[in-house]
Design a protein around this motif. Sequence first.
Motif, PDB file in Angstrom:
ATOM      1  N   ALA A  18     -63.139   0.897  36.569  1.00  0.00           N
ATOM      2  CA  ALA A  18     -62.619   1.096  35.921  1.00  0.00           C
ATOM      3  C   ALA A  18     -63.607   1.505  34.709  1.00  0.00           C
ATOM      4  N   ASP A  19     -64.262   0.710  34.240  1.00  0.00           N
ATOM      5  CA  ASP A  19     -65.319   1.007  33.356  1.00  0.00           C
ATOM      6  C   ASP A  19     -66.150   1.861  33.379  1.00  0.00           C
ATOM      7  N   GLN A  20     -66.813   1.578  34.887  1.00  0.00           N
ATOM      8  CA  GLN A  20     -66.981   2.948  35.654  1.00  0.00           C
ATOM      9  C   GLN A  20     -66.717   4.748  35.142  1.00  0.00           C
ATOM     10  N   ARG A  21     -65.518   4.100  35.652  1.00  0.00           N
ATOM     11  CA  ARG A  21     -65.067   5.521  35.842  1.00  0.00           C
ATOM     12  C   ARG A  21     -64.404   6.041  34.273  1.00  0.00           C
ATOM     13  N   LEU A  22     -64.213   5.327  33.271  1.00  0.00           N
ATOM     14  CA  LEU A  22     -64.315   5.387  32.045  1.00  0.00           C
ATOM     15  C   LEU A  22     -65.703   6.018  31.027  1.00  0.00           C
TER      16      LEU A  22
ATOM     17  N   LEU B 266     -59.658  10.814  29.744  1.00  0.00           N
ATOM     18  CA  LEU B 266     -60.542   9.827  28.814  1.00  0.00           C
ATOM     19  C   LEU B 266     -59.725   9.120  28.448  1.00  0.00           C
ATOM     20  N   GLN B 267     -58.966   8.986  27.916  1.00  0.00           N
ATOM     21  CA  GLN B 267     -57.711   8.489  26.854  1.00  0.00           C
ATOM     22  C   GLN B 267     -57.329   7.358  28.374  1.00  0.00           C
ATOM     23  N   ASP B 268     -56.063   8.288  29.474  1.00  0.00           N
ATOM     24  CA  ASP B 268     -56.120   7.602  30.781  1.00  0.00           C
ATOM     25  C   ASP B 268     -57.300   6.485  30.738  1.00  0.00           C
ATOM     26  N   ALA B 269     -58.122   6.934  31.072  1.00  0.00           N
ATOM     27  CA  ALA B 269     -59.131   6.026  32.314  1.00  0.00           C
ATOM     28  C   ALA B 269     -59.186   4.754  30.422  1.00  0.00           C
ATOM     29  N   GLN B 270     -59.048   5.602  29.726  1.00  0.00           N
ATOM     30  CA  GLN B 270     -59.052   4.074  28.322  1.00  0.00           C
ATOM     31  C   GLN B 270     -58.108   3.049  29.033  1.00  0.00           C
ATOM     32  N   SER B 271     -56.495   3.737  29.213  1.00  0.00           N
ATOM     33  CA  SER B 271     -56.223   2.506  29.144  1.00  0.00           C
ATOM     34  C   SER B 271     -56.337   2.033  31.083  1.00  0.00           C
TER      35      SER B 271
ATOM     36  N   ASN C 125     -58.673  -0.652  30.036  1.00  0.00           N
ATOM     37  CA  ASN C 125     -57.857  -1.864  29.340  1.00  0.00           C
ATOM     38  C   ASN C 125     -57.451  -2.748  30.356  1.00  0.00           C
ATOM     39  N   ALA C 126     -56.242  -2.690  31.294  1.00  0.00           N
ATOM     40  CA  ALA C 126     -55.257  -2.782  31.611  1.00  0.00           C
ATOM     41  C   ALA C 126     -55.799  -3.678  32.384  1.00  0.00           C
ATOM     42  N   ALA C 127     -56.945  -2.950  33.205  1.00  0.00           N
ATOM     43  CA  ALA C 127     -57.638  -3.850  34.732  1.00  0.00           C
ATOM     44  C   ALA C 127     -58.483  -5.138  34.011  1.00  0.00           C
TER      45      ALA C 127
END
Length: 156
Positions: free
Chosen positions: A92-96, A27-32, A35-37
């Motif tokens: 990336a939001d979907q993955r998050l 989750l933390q990786d997906a959040q990162s 955010n970057a995207a």
Amino acid sequence: MSSSNLQALNVLLERAEAERDEALRHLQDAQSRANAARNQHDQLAQYRTDYRTRWSQEFAQRTTVQLLGCYQNFGQRLDQAIGQQGGIADYADQRLSAARDLLRERELRVASVRKLIERRRAETLRSQMRQEQRATDEQAARAASRGGNPMSRLVA
């Protein structure tokens, strides 16, 4: 409950906690990444705004057909890049969101296993208490059947 059953549940709990911790890292990786995207998309959109403002001022002063063509070509490419980056940010939001769902699922599993262990320990404690009560009742019944005071053994 036997010691081996409790030990098996503790192993299950450790495994569930490890899976939850992994889901948290995911989750933390997906959040990162999200955010970057999103930041990159916002930077590109801001660049496009700045680009248009700058060139609008330039066109007000002087321009050529060739320069206008370059401006339009670069603007189209910039719009394509922004669109692609928007798609990347949406993905990336979907993955998050999926990572959040997975973490919730794993946290629920940890809570369920903990609750099961708690119930089994309570069952074991109740069972032990019933056995102790039965033993005390039997001891009192034997003492009463001998006609003596059940406390006489304690005094002697």
